[in-house]
Design an enzyme around this catalytic site. Sequence first.
Site, mmCIF file in Angstrom:
data_model
loop_
_atom_site.group_PDB
_atom_site.id
_atom_site.type_symbol
_atom_site.label_atom_id
_atom_site.label_comp_id
_atom_site.label_asym_id
_atom_site.label_seq_id
_atom_site.Cartn_x
_atom_site.Cartn_y
_atom_site.Cartn_z
ATOM 1 N N GLU A 260 -12.272 -0.365 10.300
ATOM 2 C CA GLU A 260 -11.255 0.569 9.822
ATOM 3 C C GLU A 260 -11.635 1.095 8.444
ATOM 4 O O GLU A 260 -12.157 0.336 7.635
ATOM 5 C CB GLU A 260 -9.881 -0.122 9.772
ATOM 6 C CG GLU A 260 -9.330 -0.481 11.145
ATOM 7 C CD GLU A 260 -7.888 -0.990 11.086
ATOM 8 O OE1 GLU A 260 -7.285 -0.960 9.985
ATOM 9 O OE2 GLU A 260 -7.364 -1.416 12.116
ATOM 10 N N HIS A 278 -3.420 2.429 12.483
ATOM 11 C CA HIS A 278 -2.833 1.260 11.827
ATOM 12 C C HIS A 278 -1.454 1.604 11.245
ATOM 13 O O HIS A 278 -1.191 1.449 10.052
ATOM 14 C CB HIS A 278 -3.761 0.738 10.724
ATOM 15 C CG HIS A 278 -3.581 -0.733 10.460
ATOM 16 N ND1 HIS A 278 -4.616 -1.568 10.129
ATOM 17 C CD2 HIS A 278 -2.474 -1.526 10.477
ATOM 18 C CE1 HIS A 278 -4.165 -2.801 9.953
ATOM 19 N NE2 HIS A 278 -2.872 -2.791 10.157
#
Length: 525
Positions: A260, A278
């Site tokens: 990420e 997220h």
Amino acid sequence: MPKVLISDKMDPKAAQIFRERGIQVDEITGKTKEELIAIIGDYDGLAIRSSTKVTKDVLAAAKNLKVVGRAGIGVDNVDIPAASAAGVVVMNTPFGNSITTAEHAIALMFALARDLPAADASTQAGKWEKNRFMGVEVTSKTLGLIGAGNIGSIVADRALGLKMKVIAYDPFLTPERALELGIEKVTLDDLLARADFITLHTPLTDSTRNILSRENIAKTKKGVRIINCARGGLVDEAALKEALDSGHVAGAALDVFVEEPAKVSPLFGTPNFISTPHLGASTSEAQVNVAIQVAEQMADFLVSGGVTNALNMPSLSAEEAPKLKPYMALAEGLGSLVGQLVGDDVKAVAIEVEGAAAELNQKPITGAVLAGLMRVYSDTVNMVNAPFLAKERGLDVREVRHDREGDYHTLVRVTVRTSAGEKSVAGTLFANSEPRLVEIFGIKVEADLAGTMLYVVNEDAPGFIGRLGTALGEAGVNIGTFHLGRRAAGGEAVLLLSVDSPVTEPVLWDVCRLPGVKTVKPLTF
């Protein structure tokens, strides 16, 4: 005045709470690792979200740092072992975004069940593909929870309200808790075989990494739909793509990824795959909640010593802290005393409490004993890193709580096992607040443990006290207090003297040469 750095964007209420509690706060966000290292040494506390990486290098530069507070549940960006070794408390806020994350998992489950993102894109493109998007109901379907903790239990509650059957795999879920939640506890293999939907709510650990591996995905029911709003790395992304392509998995929705920000993934572009960046904790309410909680927790710790939601030390509420403070001072003094007298020859330690002490939270008392005891190994030891140091040195630590009534209304005893056998010291509180030693190595003696002291073991004989006083007086050492104890008349005696200045080595040798002296040790508290 304690000083806190907020290094990630956070709701303004966090800074407001710090200031209201008398804590100086700076909001400096977006710093590189090198820039953070350059300024972190000025701060007692560091409040972060997910962007700041609290690495070993950052902690090494944080000479005054006492606490790191993560506004959120995940602490993948904090080197907790390094923080523990440095004596820094690491806190998170596991409950501030629980509802938000659980709701996101339910939202993704509905999106999968009715193929909402694809249907939306098709409709807005001017198509009317009503027959293409044939969904499934969630009513009466089986939802499999991998992890039934705080967030998982909220998902279970919502799913039961949707008339789903909920089964859960969680090694820490007790049968009583499962009954309370209205869910069925099952094995992982059973869950994989039965669930129509699987949602993950577990931290990323060595035991949970790739818990949905290629092998385990193959064990799932054909047509299963998988949701992950917990942690990237719980699902083997390449294996999931293969299962989607083959049709074995009917759909998958991930809010978290191994890498990420996820700019590239084997899953992107795969039919029946939904992704979000997220967003599990991304609601206005959650952002306010976690900011408020982390500020309150850090302020409690820095102002009153309260410890809430710490990941590397026992919790200690702000209400408990004042009550436990004198006990912790007593415990640390006893640990320090036995550590200075025995040195590094400690194999095991037992901490026993009785009377009023037995009614309290014993973990902080144990931590304080270890902090005093382990000071022989490190001059930067505290309650956070002391258990870490004890474990590192293979020390066996045992806690004992006695219901019996003894000679004192409250008593803390520290017993260490050495190569020469067991040694024990004990102490109590006078007036519920003043720590006092009452026994040392089996000899009754009452003494304060403070400042600079001299410990002397000698043969009980007339004239010894006068000779000792003369030796110290001639050396210019002023005696503040004088505490005596002995096993029996004419037997072994112990003296604990508080002195106004450190006793130099030549003076120690003069005392050692006095007739009848067996041991002389300078002590510092």
